[in-house]
Design a protein around this motif. Structure first.
Motif, PDB file in Angstrom:
ATOM      1  N   TYR A 312      -4.489  -1.584  -0.937  1.00  0.00           N
ATOM      2  CA  TYR A 312      -4.058  -2.516   0.503  1.00  0.00           C
ATOM      3  C   TYR A 312      -5.054  -3.754   0.838  1.00  0.00           C
ATOM      4  O   TYR A 312      -7.004  -3.290   0.093  1.00  0.00           O
ATOM      5  CB  TYR A 312      -4.518  -1.990   2.184  1.00  0.00           C
ATOM      6  CG  TYR A 312      -2.892  -1.056   2.021  1.00  0.00           C
ATOM      7  CD1 TYR A 312      -1.889  -1.359   2.005  1.00  0.00           C
ATOM      8  CD2 TYR A 312      -3.409   0.326   2.017  1.00  0.00           C
ATOM      9  CE1 TYR A 312      -1.141  -0.567   2.476  1.00  0.00           C
ATOM     10  CE2 TYR A 312      -2.453   1.027   1.887  1.00  0.00           C
ATOM     11  CZ  TYR A 312      -0.528   0.632   2.351  1.00  0.00           C
ATOM     12  OH  TYR A 312      -0.212   1.039   2.839  1.00  0.00           O
ATOM     13  N   THR A 337       0.406  -4.001   8.043  1.00  0.00           N
ATOM     14  CA  THR A 337      -0.552  -3.637   7.779  1.00  0.00           C
ATOM     15  C   THR A 337      -0.143  -1.782   7.185  1.00  0.00           C
ATOM     16  O   THR A 337       0.829  -1.222   8.203  1.00  0.00           O
ATOM     17  CB  THR A 337      -1.699  -3.431   8.510  1.00  0.00           C
ATOM     18  OG1 THR A 337      -0.964  -2.408  10.081  1.00  0.00           O
ATOM     19  CG2 THR A 337      -1.692  -5.241   9.483  1.00  0.00           C
ATOM     20  N   ALA A 338      -0.761  -1.339   7.254  1.00  0.00           N
ATOM     21  CA  ALA A 338      -0.679   0.619   7.244  1.00  0.00           C
ATOM     22  C   ALA A 338      -0.617   0.360   7.816  1.00  0.00           C
ATOM     23  O   ALA A 338      -0.826   2.457   7.885  1.00  0.00           O
ATOM     24  CB  ALA A 338      -2.515   0.890   5.749  1.00  0.00           C
ATOM     25  N   ASN A 341       2.090   2.842   9.268  1.00  0.00           N
ATOM     26  CA  ASN A 341       2.148   4.584   8.548  1.00  0.00           C
ATOM     27  C   ASN A 341       1.510   5.447   8.961  1.00  0.00           C
ATOM     28  O   ASN A 341       1.912   6.961   8.767  1.00  0.00           O
ATOM     29  CB  ASN A 341       1.042   4.250   7.253  1.00  0.00           C
ATOM     30  CG  ASN A 341       1.674   3.688   6.046  1.00  0.00           C
ATOM     31  OD1 ASN A 341       2.695   3.196   6.191  1.00  0.00           O
ATOM     32  ND2 ASN A 341       0.885   2.747   4.894  1.00  0.00           N
ATOM     33  N   SER A 393      -6.542  -2.570   5.970  1.00  0.00           N
ATOM     34  CA  SER A 393      -5.191  -2.376   5.062  1.00  0.00           C
ATOM     35  C   SER A 393      -4.114  -3.104   5.396  1.00  0.00           C
ATOM     36  O   SER A 393      -3.177  -2.947   5.976  1.00  0.00           O
ATOM     37  CB  SER A 393      -5.720  -1.077   5.208  1.00  0.00           C
ATOM     38  OG  SER A 393      -4.920  -0.955   6.710  1.00  0.00           O
ATOM     39  N   ASP A 395      -0.384  -5.430   3.763  1.00  0.00           N
ATOM     40  CA  ASP A 395       0.406  -5.585   3.123  1.00  0.00           C
ATOM     41  C   ASP A 395       0.465  -6.013   2.411  1.00  0.00           C
ATOM     42  O   ASP A 395       0.819  -6.977   1.564  1.00  0.00           O
ATOM     43  CB  ASP A 395       1.348  -4.052   2.928  1.00  0.00           C
ATOM     44  CG  ASP A 395       1.230  -3.369   1.917  1.00  0.00           C
ATOM     45  OD1 ASP A 395       1.739  -4.100   0.433  1.00  0.00           O
ATOM     46  OD2 ASP A 395       2.674  -3.132   1.676  1.00  0.00           O
TER      47      ASP A 395
END
Length: 427
Positions: A312, A337-338, A341, A393, A395
């Motif tokens: 990222y 963004t991460a 997750n 982070s 993406d």
């Protein structure tokens, strides 16, 4: 008798073997060591009347080295009673390259700029004459005009550095020569400022212009032929520079009717082009499509900021995103963004973004990082996550437009910049 001959033969063989093993080594003339010497530089240091200078400090430094960098290399020696030095470099990290020589003694100094030194070389220089030093002063501010609270001024390729205090710095005892003055700061989001300077003996110079420490900026893309595009997560076109772009459209079973013929770079009737027609500068990316016959249709394009799918980008220091745009309709500019997750798979939706109205003519648009907000009703919004919670982070960057079913949406993009970050943050 035969036994004595055999002993002589064995001794002769051992001496030959020792000679072979020592081949390629240069003895340390100062201490008799057999440690490998990678290079040797010798010279005599004198004053203007040709008298020798004993006890002068000699430093050999890589020409492009920042004196404040971690692991900085400095090879040192001292002149003897006759003013001679013979500096032997035994560092395994030594490599061929350009090096500077600095000598100081008797309140005078000398500077030799960019001398090529190769491994295993033996260099004997002509006499190095010491002269009276010069000085340099200047004023430093940030690009936006404020005074830096923490900053340093250095002369590249030397061991000379000083702290910037209240926006002011002064170097004393600079050998005559040409240098690169560099000003750096610990503050995040800024790049180094470099300026060539010339110092003469006995000079006391002050920079005419104020040095500005620039905000670091990364050009994410300026859109030229050869960028990479993805269709439905499938690579179709050429490799890109440091990012690749993809197109998406919530389309129904009917084929799209609006296609841009010139410069078309993708297949499956997805109308994306990099074209000089109507471009802002050189070429621009152009998206034009008809929205699907369904509720809440949308279309757009996006960019994976780093081409490495397993990493990222860290945009914690990003102060703003800027780009040139023209078109019609409303576009949501957003980051994925991460943080998604953290949620179950069926809740992994939502972006951090801002809605803007496309201008009719080319216009530079700047969005501050504080303006990127979580998508309404998304898991990130419900959990009250701030941009600072997720910006380390990132993406994807996306430009998404929506309208009524069957409407044509269109916009152009060019010169996308991330301000406050450097290239390392994106890799």
């Amino acid at each position: 008798m035969k036994k004595a001959v055999c002993i002589k033969i064995v001794l002769s063989f051992l001496l030959s073997l020792i000679s072979v093993l020592n081949c390629g080594r240069i003895g340390d003339i100062s201490g008799g060591s057999t440690e490998t010497v990678n290079a040797r530089v010798s010279a005599r240091v004198i004053l203007s009347d040709s008298s020798a200078v004993s006890g002068a400090a000699v430093r050999i430094i890589p020409s492009g080295q920042d004196p404040l960098s971690s692991g900085a290399l400095i090879y040192k020696d001292t002149t003897d009673q006759s003013g001679f030095f013979s500096l032997e470099v035994k560092d395994k990290a030594f490599s061929d390259g350009y090096y500077n020589i600095l000598v100081s003694g008797n309140e005078k100094c000398h500077f030799t700029d960019s001398m090529m030194i190769e491994q295993r070389s033996k260099i004997e220089l002509q006499d190095l004459m010491l002269k009276d030093p010069g000085s340099l002063s200047g004023t430093v501010i940030f690009e936006e005009g404020t005074i830096p609270d923490t900053a340093y001024a250095v002369l590249v390729g030397t061991d000379l550095s000083t702290v910037v205090v209240s926006g002011q710095f002064t170097f004393n005892n600079i050998p005559e020569g040409f240098y690169t003055l560099r000003v750096i700061t610990d503050n995040a989001g800024y790049s180094a400022s470099n300026l060539p300077v010339a110092i003469t003996s006995l000079s006391s110079d002050t920079l005419d212009d104020t040095l500005r420490i620039p905000v670091s900026r990364v050009l994410l893309d300026e859109f030229e032929d050869g960028d990479m595009f993805l269709l439905n997560n499938r690579a179709d076109i050429n490799e890109g520079w440091n990012s690749f772009w993809y197109v998406f459209n919530e389309k129904d079973k009917e084929p799209l009717s609006q296609i841009i013929p010139e410069g078309l770079l993708v297949q499956d009737s997805l109308p994306l082009a990099i074209s000089s027609e109507g471009a802002y500068s050189g070429k621009s990316i152009h998206l034009k499509t008809v929205l699907a016959q369904r509720s809440s249709p949308f279309a757009g394009l996006g960019c994976r900021i780093t081409p490495d799918r397993n990493r990222y980008s860290n945009l914690s220091n990003m102060s703003s995103l800027s780009f040139y745009m023209r078109g019609k309709g409303t576009v949501r500019v957003s980051f994925l963004t991460a943080a998604l997750n953290r949620y179950p798979e069926d809740q992994r939706w939502g972006t951090w973004g801002k809605y803007i109205e496309c201008p009719d003519q080319w216009q530079e648009i700047t969005i501050k990082s504080s303006e990127f907000l979580p998508q309404e009703y998304s898991p990130q919004a419900l959990d009250s996550l701030f941009w600072s919670d997720v910006s380390d982070s990132v993406d994807f960057l996306q430009f998404v437009t929506s309208a009524s079913a069957g409407d044509t949406v269109e916009f152009f993009l060019d010169n996308i910049w991330l301000t406050g970050v450097d290239a390392e943050d994106l890799m």
